[in-house]
Enzyme design. Structure first.
Site, PDB file in Angstrom:
ATOM      1  N   HIS A  21     -22.956  46.004 -57.678  1.00  0.00           N
ATOM      2  CA  HIS A  21     -23.763  47.083 -58.275  1.00  0.00           C
ATOM      3  C   HIS A  21     -22.883  48.183 -58.872  1.00  0.00           C
ATOM      4  O   HIS A  21     -23.067  48.576 -60.037  1.00  0.00           O
ATOM      5  CB  HIS A  21     -24.681  47.669 -57.204  1.00  0.00           C
ATOM      6  CG  HIS A  21     -25.569  48.762 -57.709  1.00  0.00           C
ATOM      7  ND1 HIS A  21     -26.820  48.520 -58.232  1.00  0.00           N
ATOM      8  CD2 HIS A  21     -25.390  50.111 -57.779  1.00  0.00           C
ATOM      9  CE1 HIS A  21     -27.362  49.668 -58.605  1.00  0.00           C
ATOM     10  NE2 HIS A  21     -26.515  50.645 -58.329  1.00  0.00           N
ATOM     11  N   GLU A  22     -21.950  48.661 -58.080  1.00  0.00           N
ATOM     12  CA  GLU A  22     -21.124  49.778 -58.551  1.00  0.00           C
ATOM     13  C   GLU A  22     -20.168  49.351 -59.665  1.00  0.00           C
ATOM     14  O   GLU A  22     -19.831  50.156 -60.534  1.00  0.00           O
ATOM     15  CB  GLU A  22     -20.341  50.384 -57.377  1.00  0.00           C
ATOM     16  CG  GLU A  22     -21.212  50.962 -56.269  1.00  0.00           C
ATOM     17  CD  GLU A  22     -22.191  52.011 -56.746  1.00  0.00           C
ATOM     18  OE1 GLU A  22     -21.916  52.662 -57.784  1.00  0.00           O
ATOM     19  OE2 GLU A  22     -23.237  52.181 -56.098  1.00  0.00           O
ATOM     20  N   HIS A  25     -21.772  49.940 -62.981  1.00  0.00           N
ATOM     21  CA  HIS A  25     -21.620  51.329 -63.452  1.00  0.00           C
ATOM     22  C   HIS A  25     -20.196  51.573 -63.964  1.00  0.00           C
ATOM     23  O   HIS A  25     -19.995  52.187 -65.016  1.00  0.00           O
ATOM     24  CB  HIS A  25     -21.913  52.307 -62.310  1.00  0.00           C
ATOM     25  CG  HIS A  25     -23.344  52.312 -61.857  1.00  0.00           C
ATOM     26  ND1 HIS A  25     -24.407  52.405 -62.720  1.00  0.00           N
ATOM     27  CD2 HIS A  25     -23.880  52.249 -60.608  1.00  0.00           C
ATOM     28  CE1 HIS A  25     -25.535  52.402 -62.029  1.00  0.00           C
ATOM     29  NE2 HIS A  25     -25.237  52.305 -60.745  1.00  0.00           N
TER      30      HIS A  25
END
Length: 454
Positions: A21-22, A25
């Protein structure tokens, strides 16, 4: 499965999904020219820290593993040198900010697609959709289905596995829609049967829906001989071994595997005396079946499977394997189906049509992580893909503090032509925090309730 194994499987799952997920980003920020100050797996005090790259980005492993974050250069969080102002997150266009924020959940979906595609290409043996005799009074019995019928298509769409049938029935049960099943019997006769699910109670969608409507997998009679012993299960703890025949259970003769399963299911958490035989020699064994939840009931399970002759496997199993492009297409469809189904379930919860007791917290997720790891790497990867989809869906909800809340602000900014006010954002943060706390309270309550009641 020991507590250490369960915690280990849970921590590994959290770590993988947080990094996925990170990293979404992080990669989007780098593509947009935004300076990344820190990539953290976990919160709180750093346990390990590395500074890498031209920007000396801090890569951190922190003490509290329940989450992570990517910290970017931002003038709202501290002074920024004039030479680097153009690389600050708040200086980017609304479309770039939108892209950076949405990339986290998108990477969760991409991860699930890649996992499912890899499994489709690897190929897995799955049960054929052959139906056992439906109990009287069920929807399947009313539809005229009989033992030995093989489901070939659902609403005109061909299926080849029991799991595909389960998924289609589950979706129709939630929508309360009838299903048309095309079946072929052992004589080769093809018929169409209508499974009426219009009156299905939506509160029961998280039970075994197939069993609820009377659909059960056809199982030819098997000898009560142990085939597979799952590591860490009750059977292994009791010293049972593959190849042993179950002769008696609580002094009652056992003549089939189904009879043995029924006895085990009725002894959840209570000792069961077995007499087993190998090469003519008998011995006594006491096993305590683990108690597992099945709706509101508790059933016994020992973590053992029957010996299956080659002829049984050929009749009941099919190996599902696809090429790269077909696997990607099927994986994308499966990911989108699960994501949409999750949204529908959340919507039904908000409307009060489905109980909030189905909401799970970290304890239940950890339990599933341990169970899936115990079942093997395929089950564990499938679990990771499913949780990754859930994480992506959760983060896209328009709740401030989540990615979806920020995306909601950016949509408003696109429509109005200017950012939302600081006052509006502050109010949104409070509402979002309250909503998240309520959801967490329900999840933890459900976890504790499952622990206390089994």
């Amino acid at each position: 499965m020991t507590l250490v194994h369960t915690i280990g499987a849970f921590v590994i799952a959290l770590g993988v999904l947080i990094v996925v997920h990170e990293y979404g980003h992080y990669l989007a920020a780098r593509l947009c020219g935004v300076k990344v100050l820190r990539f953290s797996v976990g919160f709180g005090r750093p346990l390990a820290l590395w500074r890498l790259g031209a920007d000396r980005t801090e890569w951190v492993l922190a003490a509290v593993p329940f989450g992570g974050y990517v910290k970017m250069l931002d003038e709202r969080e501290g002074p920024v040198a004039p030479a680097e102002a153009a690389r600050a997150f708040n200086r980017q266009s609304v479309w770039r900010r939108f892209f950076i924020v949405v990339s986290g959940p998108v990477f969760n979906f991409i991860f699930a697609v890649l996992v499912y595609a890899a499994l489709f290409m690897y190929g897995l043996p799955e049960a054929r959709p052959v139906i056992g005799m439906p109990p009287a009074g069920t929807s399947a019995a009313a539809a005229g289905l009989t033992a030995g019928d093989t489901v070939r298509a659902v609403d005109g769409e061909a299926i080849s596995t029991w799991q595909e049938l389960r998924w289609r029935v589950l979706q129709a049960a939630l929508a309360r829609q009838p299903l048309t099943l095309e079946t072929i019997n052992e004589r080769g006769n093809i018929t169409a049967a209508t499974l009426d699910l219009r009156g299905f109670p939506t509160a029961d969608v998280e039970t075994d829906v197939l069993e609820r409507v009377g659909l059960k997998l056809f199982r030819p009679p098997l000898e009560p001989i142990l085939g597979q012993i799952i590591p860490g299960g009750a059977a292994e703890r009791a010293g049972l071994e593959a190849g042993e025949r179950i002769v008696r259970a609580d002094d009652k003769p056992i003549d089939s595997w189904e009879a043995f399963v029924n006895v085990v299911r009725s002894h959840a958490g209570t000792p069961l005396a077995l007499t087993v035989q190998r090469d003519g020699a008998e011995r006594s064994v006491e096993v305590v079946p683990d108690a597992v939840g099945a709706g509101n009931a508790r059933l016994g399970r020992i973590g053992a499977g029957p010996y299956q002759p080659p002829a049984y496997a050929e009749k009941m199993l099919i190996r599902v394997q696809h090429g790269p492009l077909a696997s990607l297409a099927r994986a994308s469809g499966k990911t989108s189906d699960i994501a949409l189904f999750s949204l529908k379930m959340l919507g039904r919860m908000l409307l009060g049509e489905i109980s909030w007791r189905h909401l799970s917290g970290p304890v239940t997720i950890a339990d599933f992580a341990g169970q899936s790891a115990q079942m093997g790497w395929v089950s564990y990867l499938t679990f990771l893909a499913l949780i990754s989809i859930s994480l992506g869906v959760l983060n896209l909800l328009p709740i401030p503090l989540l990615d979806g809340g920020h995306l909601m602000y950016y949509v408003i900014e696109i429509v109005k032509g200017k950012p939302v006010s600081e006052r509006f954002m502050e109010l949104g943060q409070r509402v979002g925090l309250a909503l998240l706390l309520v959801m967490m309270a329900f999840a933890f309550y459900n976890d504790l309730n499952r622990l206390l009641t089994g």
